[in-house]
Design a protein around this motif. Structure first.
Motif, mmCIF file in Angstrom:
data_model
loop_
_atom_site.group_PDB
_atom_site.id
_atom_site.type_symbol
_atom_site.label_atom_id
_atom_site.label_comp_id
_atom_site.label_asym_id
_atom_site.label_seq_id
_atom_site.Cartn_x
_atom_site.Cartn_y
_atom_site.Cartn_z
ATOM 1 N N UNK A 143 3.252 9.854 -3.708
ATOM 2 C CA UNK A 143 2.251 10.047 -2.656
ATOM 3 C C UNK A 143 2.275 8.846 -1.723
ATOM 4 N N UNK A 144 2.430 9.113 -0.443
ATOM 5 C CA UNK A 144 2.513 8.032 0.541
ATOM 6 C C UNK A 144 1.339 8.128 1.513
ATOM 7 N N UNK A 145 0.795 6.983 1.869
ATOM 8 C CA UNK A 145 -0.231 6.903 2.905
ATOM 9 C C UNK A 145 0.305 6.077 4.057
ATOM 10 N N UNK A 146 0.033 6.498 5.269
ATOM 11 C CA UNK A 146 0.510 5.746 6.430
ATOM 12 C C UNK A 146 -0.582 5.645 7.480
ATOM 13 N N UNK A 147 -0.486 4.601 8.288
ATOM 14 C CA UNK A 147 -1.449 4.428 9.371
ATOM 15 C C UNK A 147 -0.846 3.550 10.458
ATOM 16 N N UNK A 148 -1.336 3.728 11.670
ATOM 17 C CA UNK A 148 -0.859 2.942 12.798
ATOM 18 C C UNK A 148 -1.366 1.500 12.745
ATOM 19 N N UNK A 149 -2.468 1.290 12.044
ATOM 20 C CA UNK A 149 -3.115 -0.027 11.975
ATOM 21 C C UNK A 149 -2.624 -0.778 10.735
ATOM 22 N N UNK A 150 -1.823 -1.807 10.970
ATOM 23 C CA UNK A 150 -1.229 -2.549 9.850
ATOM 24 C C UNK A 150 -2.294 -3.259 9.013
ATOM 25 N N UNK A 151 -3.368 -3.692 9.649
ATOM 26 C CA UNK A 151 -4.447 -4.345 8.911
ATOM 27 C C UNK A 151 -5.102 -3.355 7.942
ATOM 28 N N UNK A 152 -5.310 -2.125 8.395
ATOM 29 C CA UNK A 152 -5.878 -1.094 7.530
ATOM 30 C C UNK A 152 -4.936 -0.765 6.382
ATOM 31 N N UNK A 153 -3.639 -0.731 6.665
ATOM 32 C CA UNK A 153 -2.638 -0.459 5.622
ATOM 33 C C UNK A 153 -2.669 -1.549 4.558
ATOM 34 N N UNK A 192 -4.088 0.949 -12.317
ATOM 35 C CA UNK A 192 -2.632 1.004 -12.249
ATOM 36 C C UNK A 192 -2.103 2.430 -12.272
ATOM 37 N N UNK A 193 -2.777 3.331 -12.967
ATOM 38 C CA UNK A 193 -2.314 4.721 -13.037
ATOM 39 C C UNK A 193 -2.209 5.342 -11.649
ATOM 40 N N UNK A 194 -3.134 4.994 -10.768
ATOM 41 C CA UNK A 194 -3.070 5.476 -9.392
ATOM 42 C C UNK A 194 -2.041 4.709 -8.583
ATOM 43 N N UNK A 195 -2.057 3.401 -8.724
ATOM 44 C CA UNK A 195 -1.125 2.564 -7.958
ATOM 45 C C UNK A 195 0.331 2.949 -8.214
ATOM 46 N N UNK A 196 0.614 3.397 -9.420
ATOM 47 C CA UNK A 196 2.000 3.694 -9.787
ATOM 48 C C UNK A 196 2.575 4.906 -9.055
ATOM 49 N N UNK A 197 1.708 5.759 -8.489
ATOM 50 C CA UNK A 197 2.215 6.954 -7.803
ATOM 51 C C UNK A 197 1.981 6.898 -6.292
ATOM 52 N N UNK A 198 1.334 5.823 -5.813
ATOM 53 C CA UNK A 198 0.960 5.721 -4.400
ATOM 54 C C UNK A 198 1.664 4.541 -3.739
ATOM 55 N N UNK A 199 2.092 4.732 -2.499
ATOM 56 C CA UNK A 199 2.616 3.629 -1.691
ATOM 57 C C UNK A 199 2.072 3.776 -0.273
ATOM 58 N N UNK A 200 2.084 2.686 0.472
ATOM 59 C CA UNK A 200 1.556 2.696 1.834
ATOM 60 C C UNK A 200 2.564 2.082 2.788
#
Length: 285
Positions: A143-153, A192-200
């Motif tokens: 699962x990937x999350x993206x945003x135009x605002x690097x500070x928010x990322x 960690x269980x969530x962090x392991x499947x998510x990247x930004x």
């Protein structure tokens, strides 16, 4: 708006576009005026011309203007009924299609994720579904999350939120949060269980240069969340963004829009409604 004020607003937008490489000029004019006016009020400027001179002479103001122009509204399980529908009606189809593909991976993208709450909510939903139906050995999640605002990322990557931000999610899914001890306030970090499947990643959906986030490929995602972004852009940019989403979705993949948004008429044959009230569509090929 009088011509000199309109010209000043255009120059203001050019300055922040050159600084950020983001095409804000394609935002609706009313949206631009409202968001720039926030900075006029806070800097005590009387007009766009006055603010333009202030901006030119005070370049440290540009990041604050950028923050005002970008959208950062996010919450865990915002519009709860949408997530309930994804769990009950969409996830079974995604799992079935993934099983037919035989690759064992379910991929999701939270576009314009702001500070990450939507992305982590999507991860909780998917993990809970796989656990409850005993599918964790059969499928993995990306699962990937993206945003135009690097500070928010960066905030999303850090994954630490005030207690008020996680209150409802903490009540329903306590295992996915860990207390972070802070002298000043009670805060919670993502387990960690969530962090392991998510990247930004830092990514601008409206950019003409890229069609997908770094590391992604076309026709990759089972589901894309694109909520409350299209309403701020003119029709040409809306069409370009939706075209990108089409290219990034797998066959029969799902696209979720905000409750005030619709698929541009040009794409009515490419995306078919799955749940009209919750603005969930699936890709037709």
């Amino acid at each position: 708006m009088e011509p000199l004020e309109k010209e000043a607003l255009e120059k203001i937008i050019n300055i922040v576009e050159n600084w950020s490489n983001c095409p804000f000029s394609h935002l609706k004019e009313g949206t631009l005026r409202r968001r720039v006016k926030r900075r006029l009020i806070l800097t005590k400027r009387s007009s766009f011309r006055d603010y333009l001179n202030f901006l030119i002479n005070n370049p440290k103001e540009i990041p604050y203007l950028f923050d005002s122009l970008t959208i950062k509204v996010s919450a865990f399980f915002r519009d709860k009924e949408v997530f309930e529908t994804l769990y009950l009606k969409v996830m079974p189809i995604i799992v079935s299609l993934a099983r037919d593909r035989g690759d064992g991976i379910i991929r999701m993208w939270s576009a314009a994720c702001a500070t990450g709450q939507e992305t982590y909510s999507l991860a909780i939903l998917a993990i809970e579904f796989l656990k409850n139906y005993r599918l964790t050995q059969e499928f993995s999640l990306s699962i990937i999350g993206s945003d135009v605002d690097e500070k928010a990322v960066n905030i999303a990557r850090h994954g630490v939120y005030d207690k008020s931000d996680v209150k409802l999610a903490l009540r329903d899914f306590p295992n996915y949060f860990q207390r972070v001890y802070d002298v000043k306030e009670e805060r919670y970090g993502i387990a960690e269980e969530l962090r392991s499947v998510v990247s930004f990643t830092h990514f601008n959906c409206a950019s003409p240069c890229f069609n997908a986030p770094p590391g992604a490929v076309f026709f990759e995602y089972d589901l894309i969340m694109l909520r409350n972004i299209l309403i701020y852009y003119d029709i040409k940019v809306r069409e370009k963004i939706v075209s990108k989403m089409y290219n990034c979705l797998l066959e029969r993949g799902f696209l979720v829009l905000g409750k005030s948004e619709v698929i541009p008429s040009r794409f009515k044959g490419y995306f078919l409604p799955f749940h009209k009230r919750h603005k969930i569509y699936f890709k037709e090929t």
